[in-house]
Design an enzyme around this catalytic site. Sequence first.
Site, PDB file in Angstrom:
ATOM      1  N   ASP A   1     -25.096  22.272  -6.857  1.00  0.00           N
ATOM      2  CA  ASP A   1     -25.101  23.679  -6.430  1.00  0.00           C
ATOM      3  C   ASP A   1     -26.215  24.466  -7.122  1.00  0.00           C
ATOM      4  O   ASP A   1     -26.595  24.159  -8.247  1.00  0.00           O
ATOM      5  CB  ASP A   1     -23.727  24.299  -6.735  1.00  0.00           C
TER       6      ASP A   1
ATOM      7  N   HIS B   1     -33.503  23.652  -1.366  1.00  0.00           N
ATOM      8  CA  HIS B   1     -32.894  22.400  -0.877  1.00  0.00           C
ATOM      9  C   HIS B   1     -33.906  21.256  -0.948  1.00  0.00           C
ATOM     10  O   HIS B   1     -33.581  20.133  -1.306  1.00  0.00           O
ATOM     11  CB  HIS B   1     -32.403  22.558   0.565  1.00  0.00           C
TER      12      HIS B   1
ATOM     13  N   LEU C   1     -25.829  -0.038  -7.996  1.00  0.00           N
ATOM     14  CA  LEU C   1     -25.172   1.268  -7.902  1.00  0.00           C
ATOM     15  C   LEU C   1     -24.641   1.534  -6.490  1.00  0.00           C
ATOM     16  O   LEU C   1     -25.336   1.282  -5.501  1.00  0.00           O
ATOM     17  CB  LEU C   1     -26.199   2.361  -8.271  1.00  0.00           C
TER      18      LEU C   1
HETATM   19  C1  IPE Z   1     -20.431  23.328  -2.642  1.00  0.00           C
HETATM   20  O1  IPE Z   1     -21.382  24.307  -2.813  1.00  0.00           O
HETATM   21  C2  IPE Z   1     -20.845  22.358  -1.592  1.00  0.00           C
HETATM   22  C3  IPE Z   1     -22.028  21.546  -1.858  1.00  0.00           C
HETATM   23  C4  IPE Z   1     -22.744  21.526  -2.927  1.00  0.00           C
HETATM   24  C5  IPE Z   1     -22.385  20.671  -0.789  1.00  0.00           C
HETATM   25  P1  IPE Z   1     -21.234  25.737  -2.129  1.00  0.00           P
HETATM   26  O2  IPE Z   1     -22.350  26.558  -2.594  1.00  0.00           O
HETATM   27  O3  IPE Z   1     -21.058  25.592  -0.667  1.00  0.00           O
HETATM   28  O4  IPE Z   1     -19.840  26.247  -2.745  1.00  0.00           O
HETATM   29  P2  IPE Z   1     -19.186  27.684  -2.771  1.00  0.00           P
HETATM   30  O5  IPE Z   1     -19.218  28.217  -1.387  1.00  0.00           O
HETATM   31  O6  IPE Z   1     -20.000  28.523  -3.701  1.00  0.00           O
HETATM   32  O7  IPE Z   1     -17.807  27.448  -3.299  1.00  0.00           O
HETATM   33  C1  IPE Z   2     -26.134  23.759  -2.847  1.00  0.00           C
HETATM   34  O1  IPE Z   2     -26.927  24.853  -3.142  1.00  0.00           O
HETATM   35  C2  IPE Z   2     -26.596  23.000  -1.638  1.00  0.00           C
HETATM   36  C3  IPE Z   2     -25.654  23.036  -0.507  1.00  0.00           C
HETATM   37  C4  IPE Z   2     -24.499  23.647  -0.460  1.00  0.00           C
HETATM   38  C5  IPE Z   2     -26.088  22.321   0.674  1.00  0.00           C
HETATM   39  P1  IPE Z   2     -26.631  26.250  -2.479  1.00  0.00           P
HETATM   40  O2  IPE Z   2     -27.363  26.338  -1.176  1.00  0.00           O
HETATM   41  O3  IPE Z   2     -25.175  26.492  -2.379  1.00  0.00           O
HETATM   42  O4  IPE Z   2     -27.297  27.230  -3.520  1.00  0.00           O
HETATM   43  P2  IPE Z   2     -26.732  28.627  -4.026  1.00  0.00           P
HETATM   44  O5  IPE Z   2     -25.344  28.371  -4.528  1.00  0.00           O
HETATM   45  O6  IPE Z   2     -26.747  29.565  -2.870  1.00  0.00           O
HETATM   46  O7  IPE Z   2     -27.672  29.014  -5.115  1.00  0.00           O
HETATM   47 MG    MG Z   3     -23.824  27.356  -3.616  1.00  0.00          MG
END
Ligand code: IPE
Ligand code: IPE
Ligand code: MG
Length: 252
Positions: free
Chosen positions: A26, A43, A137
């Site tokens: 995240d 990303h 792995l």
């Molecule tokens: C969790 O991250 C899902 C992934 C990393 C794929 P999110 O950014 O979607 O989670 P929330 O919405 O903050 O809980």
């Molecule tokens: C996690 O990073 C990647 C996915 C959920 C695909 P985020 O896109 O949630 O990044 P933030 O949380 O908005 O910084």
């Molecule tokens: Mg996020």
Amino acid sequence: MKLFTSTTRGIPVPAEVPKHIAVIMDGNGRWARKRFLPRIAGHKRGVETVRELVKSCVTLKVEYLTLFAFSSENWRRPPEEVSFLMGLFMEALQREVAKLHQNNIKLIMIGDRTPFDTALVAQIEASEKLTENNTGLVLTIAANYGGRWDVLQAVNKMQLAAPQLTGYYREDHLEPHLSMSYAPEPDLFIRTGGEKRISNFLLWQLAYTELYFTDTLWPDFNQEAFNLAIQSFQNRERRFGRTSEQLTETKV
Ligand code: IPE
Ligand code: IPE
Ligand code: MG
């Protein structure tokens, strides 16, 4: 297929290096925003972190690495971001799978594939097929995955497999139908990006997992940050319901 005993039915042998690490990657969006870049740039950078982490896990001899790439709730994001993520996923698979194979890595995708494009599904299937006999792995990517979905799909399959048992199901009836039945439960869970929640990741499987949360954003989660997570794991006392005294007794 090897079946593992769950941590609520049996106590796994403790190990210095976690056998199975599960990660919520995240913070990509925030990483990009901090640099005045579009979220998708985060990303893209995040894929580099995945590559480095896979290498580190191979070096450390971690046996299973499970990465949350797209949750069942991420469809709620703007359509442009969702389609970028799907494209990135496809691109990363196409580009990386040969390298994974060369490194004896077995790739498995968990999650509901039904809403994916046929081309993406075909690429996933081909990647899994290519690497299915690898013995290094086990890299699991959770895409369109949700912990509740997983438990429910397992319940449905279990009922079809053993309808005569209605009302008498035990954990060991359900477990073979869960998406990750091929792996022991995670020893270490890592979430980057500062949030302290599970966000519908592996709900059943995390019952006794050591949880590690870091503010580091996913694209910044380098080798050093990973080492800190491992060190934190190594300082935990995994009691699995027992007392601390019982653990010291068994050590001597
Ligand atoms: C969790 O991250 C899902 C992934 C990393 C794929 P999110 O950014 O979607 O989670 P929330 O919405 O903050 O809980
Ligand atoms: C996690 O990073 C990647 C996915 C959920 C695909 P985020 O896109 O949630 O990044 P933030 O949380 O908005 O910084
Ligand atoms: Mg996020």
